[in-house]
Each structure stands twice: as structure tokens, then as C-alpha cells.
Design an enzyme around this catalytic site. Structure first.
Site, PDB file in Angstrom:
ATOM      1  N   SER D  64       0.798  -1.234   0.000  1.00 46.60           N
ATOM      2  CA  SER D  64       0.000   0.000   0.000  1.00 46.60           C
ATOM      3  C   SER D  64       0.824   1.275   0.000  1.00 46.60           C
ATOM      4  O   SER D  64       0.274   2.362  -0.206  1.00 46.60           O
ATOM      5  CB  SER D  64      -0.945   0.027   1.210  1.00 46.60           C
ATOM      6  OG  SER D  64      -1.957  -0.925   1.073  1.00 46.60           O
ATOM      7  N   LYS D  67       0.323   3.341  -2.885  1.00 48.86           N
ATOM      8  CA  LYS D  67      -0.852   4.204  -3.047  1.00 48.86           C
ATOM      9  C   LYS D  67      -0.445   5.681  -3.027  1.00 48.86           C
ATOM     10  O   LYS D  67      -1.083   6.512  -3.673  1.00 48.86           O
ATOM     11  CB  LYS D  67      -1.873   3.911  -1.939  1.00 48.86           C
ATOM     12  CG  LYS D  67      -2.522   2.518  -2.039  1.00 48.86           C
ATOM     13  CD  LYS D  67      -3.481   2.287  -0.870  1.00 48.86           C
ATOM     14  CE  LYS D  67      -4.419   1.103  -1.068  1.00 48.86           C
ATOM     15  NZ  LYS D  67      -3.848  -0.216  -0.815  1.00 48.86           N
ATOM     16  N   TYR D 190      -3.262  -2.199 -10.513  1.00 46.46           N
ATOM     17  CA  TYR D 190      -3.254  -1.896  -9.081  1.00 46.46           C
ATOM     18  C   TYR D 190      -2.399  -2.917  -8.322  1.00 46.46           C
ATOM     19  O   TYR D 190      -1.581  -2.558  -7.469  1.00 46.46           O
ATOM     20  CB  TYR D 190      -4.701  -1.887  -8.569  1.00 46.46           C
ATOM     21  CG  TYR D 190      -4.856  -1.882  -7.074  1.00 46.46           C
ATOM     22  CD1 TYR D 190      -4.592  -0.731  -6.326  1.00 46.46           C
ATOM     23  CD2 TYR D 190      -5.274  -3.021  -6.399  1.00 46.46           C
ATOM     24  CE1 TYR D 190      -4.744  -0.732  -4.952  1.00 46.46           C
ATOM     25  CE2 TYR D 190      -5.435  -3.026  -5.021  1.00 46.46           C
ATOM     26  CZ  TYR D 190      -5.161  -1.882  -4.304  1.00 46.46           C
ATOM     27  OH  TYR D 190      -5.298  -1.883  -2.946  1.00 46.46           O
ATOM     28  N   TYR D 242      -4.033   3.116   7.565  1.00 45.70           N
ATOM     29  CA  TYR D 242      -5.272   2.353   7.707  1.00 45.70           C
ATOM     30  C   TYR D 242      -6.081   2.918   8.871  1.00 45.70           C
ATOM     31  O   TYR D 242      -6.168   4.140   9.019  1.00 45.70           O
ATOM     32  CB  TYR D 242      -4.967   0.859   7.920  1.00 45.70           C
ATOM     33  CG  TYR D 242      -4.115   0.249   6.856  1.00 45.70           C
ATOM     34  CD1 TYR D 242      -4.487   0.278   5.514  1.00 45.70           C
ATOM     35  CD2 TYR D 242      -2.909  -0.368   7.186  1.00 45.70           C
ATOM     36  CE1 TYR D 242      -3.693  -0.303   4.531  1.00 45.70           C
ATOM     37  CE2 TYR D 242      -2.122  -0.955   6.209  1.00 45.70           C
ATOM     38  CZ  TYR D 242      -2.515  -0.918   4.888  1.00 45.70           C
ATOM     39  OH  TYR D 242      -1.725  -1.493   3.930  1.00 45.70           O
ATOM     40  N   VAL D 260       1.151  -3.706   3.866  1.00 44.36           N
ATOM     41  CA  VAL D 260       1.084  -4.978   4.587  1.00 44.36           C
ATOM     42  C   VAL D 260       2.325  -5.846   4.364  1.00 44.36           C
ATOM     43  O   VAL D 260       2.454  -6.905   4.976  1.00 44.36           O
ATOM     44  CB  VAL D 260      -0.183  -5.797   4.246  1.00 44.36           C
ATOM     45  CG1 VAL D 260      -1.431  -5.110   4.760  1.00 44.36           C
ATOM     46  CG2 VAL D 260      -0.257  -6.092   2.767  1.00 44.36           C
TER      47      VAL D 260
END
Lengths: 306, 306, 306, 306
Positions: D64, D67, D190, D242, D260
Site C-alpha cells: 500500500s 498508493k 493496481y 489504515y 502490509v
């Protein structure tokens, strides 16, 4: 009192003024263009009599009414415990296409009559039938006694083009291990089931087994066992009318299944099967005039399961 | 087949092995200490016959079964539209004491048989009755024909000491304008209703009006109209068993109302009223052995509304 | 660049046209009648300089800004682990007065700046202080250096008369064991804290300890430790602006706390404390013109924590 | 105090005992088999100095963290209003892969760092770039100064085989009109972004523009404008960890982004970029030892944005 075509015609006259107060389903063009003035009702007794009024012989898109047919088919292919570990038996208390409860309850849909539940049933049929779409069509033809019944290809294709929400539902269940086949082919079958084009008379005949302890009045064949027939009626009574099952039970007092095409099938166990059609829907997605017609019929012939 | 005391005794024998697989309600001490071995059943026919087996004459805390009694009382005091604008008629799809749906749906409880709905009904009774608690007790005494019926004061006091969740529900509804009296006195009445101590026989007699078109078999008096009787049965069928109404309909096939004291009342419209008692509950909060007893009874005497 | 009263006046001129695009809080009459044209700003530097423009000296209801003050007070009375087992440190992603998350997360509020969290903090203060309401007032007077500061009794009484939602929140937490005192007295204290009447200048002075490593610029006293000061700023940055904290960080880039009275306090750690006031709120409940004023100030003096 | 490799090594020694208390991500086999003993940290100052300790040069799956890279790329291709009408800026208060809020908020993800938000950003990149996957790889290579950086094909393929949940998210957004391309190719892009394999040193260099007002320390090139850099940091501070952003701000006090795979990038605006790696995760999905290492580093070198 017995239902007669005269009573049915009088009921349609009484509910016709409601037309204009509901809203025709418009999420796909093929449904949106159905004239809102259509209105029909048919009663099929366990003695094989047919009473009708209005547009009772005109075919329409049965939509979610097919969910009861698919479940019946699955009940013949699977043991109860195989079905009910994958889908529940409880009302959802939510909109028919919501993913919220499905996520909270880890991919197990609340019942077989919300979209998620019916998609699981479609997945089950795909796992055990070599040609599930053809089989369901044959099933409808056989139960209705009407070999001309077809899928409305335009409706099915249109549904498929607006399938994102249902695809989301299927993928979410797949992420929880509760969907076993490829998503798009199963959805395609599911949309075809929804796109069955049937009339009130055909619907009333088709579902006569639910009024007759599992035996089709038309064919004399045991479609499901007497106990399964009670079970399906129980599920219809608690979950068959989207998030309006309580209101329907309160006003009509019969197990039933509605579709956004404006059709509703209702059962008087031991006596008769009723189908109505009026395309305009109420806020819960059930036929507005159709529900009222059933309520009046229940009052006038003095029938209710309660 | 008719129910007989022999059939009932045989059914209790069949379900007794289930004892130990459920869980006695323990949120208040007064309920937690009820022996889990208690087991009783009573049938009261519309002809006035009583059949019993087991601990059918021993009083227990009726808990949520009282919600059906309170609603009946309210239906005599209010016009339908006054009631149904404040509480819905749909299954909740959620736990009986959840506030989530109540917030989303702006203080209107889903139905009168979840806590929020019953608290609104209690609020209604407080608005129109000068002594609502005494009136409900008289109502239970009159319908059961048993003037000795009392509130279990220990249970009522214990409930009041664990009332925070229900107080939260009442205050939330008040914040939406759907609760009109002071919270604590209304809750006190509500808890007293839950603390009614009645036996299976008394319960079956009390609710006989629901099997008899609104007329109490015991007194011959019209408690509610025939149509109201159908309506209450419809609500019981879709909402009477907490989040297990679908399963109950599927297995038992009768309108019913359960309480966490382990009692269940079930109705065969036109024929009889049944009450069972077994304190251990299933995951939905319904009597485990009691539900099974009703399922067996439905099979053996061949009764179901479906 | 340093802030000057000229810059501040120019900023107020720039944001004044926004007045009319927001909505004054109207859930209690005492707030609803505040003129929407009020507009003030004050900067208090760590060197003790004060810069102001507009209605910077007029007192208004600080409302939720008091939540930061109460938390500070509680941090002096409790060990961290005693506080953070009862209230979380995460943004809620929900409206400030929602019960949904509180039920799902079993009575532990997400952070001390939503209502539920602040009510837990008020409950903590009630458990350890003999006169919590008086103590908080003294705390505000001491930190602001303004002994005339008072509770607006009309506002406090008005809040108490509209306290149902917050009572529901408190009772729900009590049902989970996360509320220890009587509900109404604690709510009364909570509403008094919200009803503190302070001006922009007083607020900027009061919260100067957050810009100055825990030491009040005004008094030179260590209100909290340097690390606690960072922690409070961190909580303000992620949770201080209701469900608009992300937007505020994106546009303004300072830890801050807003109130529905239209005030916002913002911190430039190591440098200055800012307070603005404009009663009209945006959709998240934060001062519309106040946020824009802080955004412009951040740009013009080139300050941001990012 | 300045960070030194000695301080970093000492910090790793201090946090190493935490290994064993977290849980390596195991939803795909390729991640599950990473040794939990890996531990590395790198600091890259705005002066171009590099300090490292442990496995700082070993590549791992950035997951992530990508992102933030994708969002940066999108900010160069779209006007702000084009981005922020499709994705919000607020913390979600929910698990990173939940569909609940997404349904309630009609297909608009809360922020670009939860899965739904990052999938919308991937959809945006697919709409404006002819080869989005290749472009992102080039972007990472250029910013890190490391032309050898590759996608871990095994990880990407493994993610694609476990893509049902993310497919559900994408289809749900598509049903609301907030997803414009074919679902599977976008998801494939993605997942490739998530499968970028980079070391702590490479990550620290890559994200140095966020510590340096948008200018890559490594290349001297303006990646985004100074104001955009502040905005990304603001989003990271409120939404980057998160459902643990508040805790991270409270303990570490720096904008950051976790993955993660066990990596975390943290920013000290104006000074340095930090990357840590330790595969075991805490309950929120953030690196357990990595978070503690950043907390210790913040304390020892006395840095915090608060």
C-alpha cells in the site's frame, strides 16, 4: 366465497385509480418502457379452474419471481443442509441489493429472495446442471404447461449491461468462499431467469404446486415434497416481498413473491394460486396496485393464512 | 389429528435430550437461576379444551411475550395510523436490542416486537392510560381467567437495574421525537410487563383471541376485531421470533411470540393456541427445546399456516 | 512572515463574502440567535504577542472546543492507560453524535473529540474531582488569565433540555460498562463545559500550552508535559474537526479544534496559537468562514505542520 | 539531534524483541513466506545523506505504500477538482477493504489510501496513460535513482488470484458511476503497483519530495508543487496508516504510509524521509516493530510535526 372473474374484474376497477401513484422500474430501458396502464390478475384453483381479469394473458418480465422457481429447482438438486449453509432463512431488513449485511455476515446472504441469495442459488445450479439456463426454461415451460415461454433476450442483455452491482455482490461472496463458479456466466444465467416472460395465467399455473402440497395442479407431478412446499411458503411469507414482507403479510396475509416487473404471485395453501401484474411499484419495489388488488381479493373471498 | 395430552407428553420426551444444548438467559440474576430442566406445554383449543404435559401449570417470566399483549392493548386505544406512524411492520434483520437501525431510520423502530418498538408501545400506553401498569395486569388476568396473576417484583426490579441499554433506546427515540413521556417511568412499566409471571396454560388461554378471530375463547369477549387479529398474527409471523422468525416459520409454520424466559406462544388460526416453556435459548434468543417441541407438534397434528 | 493585525484584518475582509453560505447551529435557540455576521480572529505567539482583527474580544459559546480542555484536565488526573482503555485515538469516519459505531465497538468511543468520547472524559472528571464543573471553570480562567470567564447558563440549560441524544450515548456506554456515574449530572457538567463563553483572544491564550510544549505562555506553568502536548496535537490533527479533519489538514495544515458555536482553535507548534470565530457552519459542522480564514492565514504567513 | 547509523542500529536492537508479537500478512502465499526476522531502516536527509541499519538494502513488497506514489502520479495528470470529486479526503474509521461505507456513501471512497480509493486512482491512471503500469515503474525508478526496480511478478500474480474482494469494490464503484474502465485490467495494474519491490533506502529516496516541498532530493526535479506536497502529507497524516492513523500520529507524530509487506515510509517535512521494514503487523495492519522504531527515532532525534 369463491373467486370469480366478476370479482376479479371489480377488483381491478377498484385499484385502477392507483395507477399514477407508483413508479415503473427504470434501471434498465427494457423495463422502463412497459406501459404503466397494464393491469391483470389470474386465479388458478387447486381444482384446475382459471379465473382472470384484465391483461392476465399478456407476458411480462417476471424478474425476482424467478427466484422462487430457481430455489425450487435447487431444492431438487441439493440436500437441505447443502443449501442452508450457504444462504439463510431470515428477512434482511435491508434493501434487496445491499452489500452491507453481506459483508458483516461474511458472505452468507440472509435469504434466497434477496439478490445475493438468488445469486448463490444460481451458482449452485451452475455447479450441478450442465445447462442451467435451458433447464430453468424447461422447468417453467413444464410447470406452466406453456411450451412457448421464452427468455426476453432484450431484457436479459440489458440486465447484463447494468450488472455491476450484482457483480459486486457475487465477487464479495466469492471473497468469502461462498461462490464457486465464474462470476459473469452465472450472472448471465441469473439475468436470464429474471428475463423470463410470462403472463399472470402462466405464473398462477406454474406456482400451483405451492398451493397444492408440492404437486403441480396442471401436471399432477410432485415438484417438491409437501414439507418442502410448506418451507418455501414460509420463506415467501417472511422474505418474499423485499423489505415489505411485513406490510404484505399485514395487509394481504398470503405467502407471495414479487418482481420489479410489477408481478406478484400469492399462495392460498390448499386452495389456489394468484398472480397479479401492474408495473408501477411502491417504495419497497413491490407492485402498488398489485398489492392492493391482492388485499381486496383477500378481503372479498375471505382468505388469509392468519 | 387432534392434539392430546399423550401426544404432548411424547413430544416433551422427544425434546428433553436437547436440554443442555442451549443457554438460560443470564443478563439478570432472577432469570439465570431458573432451573434449565423446566419443560412444559399447553394447548388450548377454540372449543375450550385444554391439553397439557410437563410443567404446564408452573408460572415463569413471560418477558417479550408481553409485547404482543401490550400491542393488543394499544390497538384498542389508538387508531391504526396513530400506531403505525410511530412503529413499523417489518422484520429488523438485526439483534432485538440494536440501536443501529433505529438511528439510521430516525427513531422509528422496525416493528412492535423488538425492544425499541415495544418501548414505543409502552410510551403510547402511558400517554392514554392513567395506570398503565395496573391496566395491563388486569388485562392479563381477565384474558387468562386467572385473577392471581402477578408481576414478579424481583424480576422487574432486576430488569430496572440493568436498564441502561433500553434507556439508551428510549432516549434515542426521544431525540427523534418518537417518545413522549419521561423515560424511566415508561421503562419501569415496560419491565413490569416483561415480568408478568404466567404458566403455559395461562398463556394459551390469554392469547386464544388470536386463534379465534379476536374473540377470547375463555370469556367470549371480542378483544380485538377479526381483521386486527389477522394483523397481529401477520406481525407475529414475520417479526415475533427476534432474528429467528424465518427459521421458525420454516420449521414450525405458525405465528408465534417468544420471550427470553424460555416461553413461546404459537397460534393455529381458527383452531388452537399453544404455549411451551423451556428456559434454555438458542443463538437467536428463542427457546431451543420449545421451538423443537412446536416443530414436532406441527408435524404430528399436521398443522401449519403454509 | 509574521502575523500582524493588518494581515488578520485583510484576511477577514477576504472571507467576509462567505457569510451567508453556511448555516448557524440551530439545535438550541440560544445558539440559533447569534448574529451570523460575527467574525473575529486572534493570534497569540509564544512570545506573548497578541494580534487581533474583528470581533476577537467578544465572547461566544466555545462548545466542542471545550473537549480539548477537558481532555487536558483528565490527562493530569489519570494515567494514560486509564484513559486510552476507555476511549480510542482514531478518527470516527462518522457524524459526531452517531451511536452506530459505538454499538459495534462495544461502548468504546473512537476518540475524545466526538460526543461519546467527551462524555466518557466528563465521566472520568466526575469520578476524580469533587466539583468538576467548578474545577473546569477555574482551569479556563487560569489558562486564559481572565477571571471573568463564566458558563453561559442559558446555553447550558438549553443544552440540557435537548440532551436526549447525548443521554442515549451515555446510557449505551453505561450498558457496556464504560460509564460509571449517574448520567444526568455528568451530562450537566458536559453541557456546562460546552457553554463556556470565551473570546478569540481568551481561547488563543488558553490553548497556548499546545503551541509551547505544554507550558502556558501566559502563566509560564507546565499544564501538561511536552510529550502530552504533542499527543494532544496529534489527536487534534486527526480527530479535532469532526468528520472534516482530513479536509482541514489538507487546506489548513494545523492541529485544530472546532465547536458548533463557530469557533476554531488552531496550533502552530513552537510558534503560536490561533482562534477564529464565525458562526455559520459548513456541512461537517465546522465554521465555514473560520476555516477559510485559517487557510488564508496559513498561506500568507507560510505556516503548516506539513 | 541528527540521526546517525549508530542511533538507527541501536533502535533496531531495541525493537527486535517485538518480533514474534505481530503477524506476517498471509492472505497471499508470496507474502506469508517472508521471514519475520527481517528488520531494516533508512533515513534520507534533504541534504542527500543516507543513514541505514539492518536490512535496509533488501527489497520487499511495498504494497500500500504504492498508493502514495500512484496518487502523486495522478496529481500530475488531473486537476484537483477532478480527483477530489471521485475520492474523499477523510479517514474512514473502518477496515481498509470494507464495502459498507462505500455503499452508504454511494461509491465515493473516503480517501485515496484505502483500497477503494486507490482503485479509483488506478482507474484514473488507466484513463489518461497509455501504459500506466510501465509509467508507474519508470516513476519509481526515476525517483529512487534505481533503474533495477521491478515488479515482483509472483506477488502480482498471487494478488490477482485473490482479487475477489477488490473486484467487488471496483464493481460497486462502477455501479455508482465512479469507475470507468474494465475492472480486471485496472486491478491488474493496481496489484502490480502493490507488487513493486523496493528497499528501505530506495523508498526513502523515492519519497524524499514529500520532505522537500515537492522536489526530489535525489534528482532535484519538482515532482509536485510545494502546496501539493503539503496536501499529500496532510492526507498521509490523517489517512495513511489504515485504521491506525490516530495512534501513529499520537506515538510517532509524522505523516506516513504503511503497507502490509511490513514497510512504512515517514516524513519529517523540511528535513528527512524515513523508511522502515519489519514484516510482522499489528491489529491495524501496520508494521509492529516498524511503528515502534519510528516512535523511538522520533523521541531520540526529537522530531515531530506536533
Amino acid at each position: 366465497m369463491k373467486p370469480t372473474s366478476g370479482i376479479l374484474a371489480s377488483i381491478l376497477d377498484d385499484v385502477r385509480p392507483l395507477i399514477g401513484q407508483g413508479k415503473v422500474a427504470d434501471y434498465i430501458p427494457a423495463l422502463a418502457k412497459v406501459p404503466n396502464s397494464k393491469l391483470g390478475i389470474a386465479v388458478y384453483t387447486n381444482q384446475g379452474e382459471v379465473f382472470t381479469a384484465g391483461d392476465a394473458d399478456e407476458g411480462f418480465s417476471i424478474q425476482s419471481i424467478s427466484k422462487a422457481l430457481s430455489l425450487t429447482l435447487a431444492m431438487g438438486l441439493y440436500q437441505p443442509e447443502e443449501i442452508w449453509c450457504r444462504v439463510g432463512k431470515e428477512p434482511s431488513g435491508q434493501a434487496f441489493n445491499s452489500l452491507i449485511q453481506l459483508e458483516v455476515e461474511q458472505g452468507i446472504p440472509r435469504n434466497p429472495f434477496i439478490n445475493a441469495g438468488a445469486i448463490v442459488v444460481a451458482d449452485m445450479l451452475s455447479s450441478r446442471l450442465s445447462a442451467p439456463r435451458q433447464r430453468l426454461l424447461e422447468f417453467a415451460r413444464q410447470l406452466s404447461g406453456e411450451p412457448q415461454i421464452v427468455y426476453d433476450k432484450v431484457v436479459a442483455a440489458s440486465e447484463m449491461m447494468h450488472s455491476d452491482r450484482n457483480a459486486a455482490i457475487a465477487y464479495l461472496m466469492r471473497s468469502f468462499g461462498n461462490f464457486h463458479n465464474d462470476v459473469l456466466p452465472v450472472l448471465n444465467n441469473y439475468f436470464h431467469a429474471c428475463a423470463l416472460k410470462m403472463s399472470c395465467v402462466e405464473l398462477a399455473k406454474t406456482f400451483s404446486y405451492l398451493a397444492n402440497k408440492g404437486v403441480s395442479v396442471h401436471t399432477g407431478e410432485e415438484v417438491i415434497t409437501p414439507i418442502q412446499s410448506k418451507q418455501v411458503n414460509a420463506l415467501l411469507a417472511t422474505c418474499g416481498l423485499y423489505d415489505g414482507a411485513g406490510e404484505f403479510a399485514y395487509r394481504v396475509g398470503m405467502p407471495g413473491k414479487s418482481g420489479v416487473g410489477g408481478g406478484i404471485v400469492a399462495i392460498v395453501p390448499g386452495e389456489m394460486t394468484i398472480a397479479v401484474w401492474s408495473p408501477e411499484l411502491d417504495a419497497s419495489g413491490n407492485s402498488l396496485a398489485g398489492t392492493r388488488a391482492l388485499e381486496l381479493l383477500a378481503q372479498r373471498i375471505g382468505r388469509s393464512i392468519f
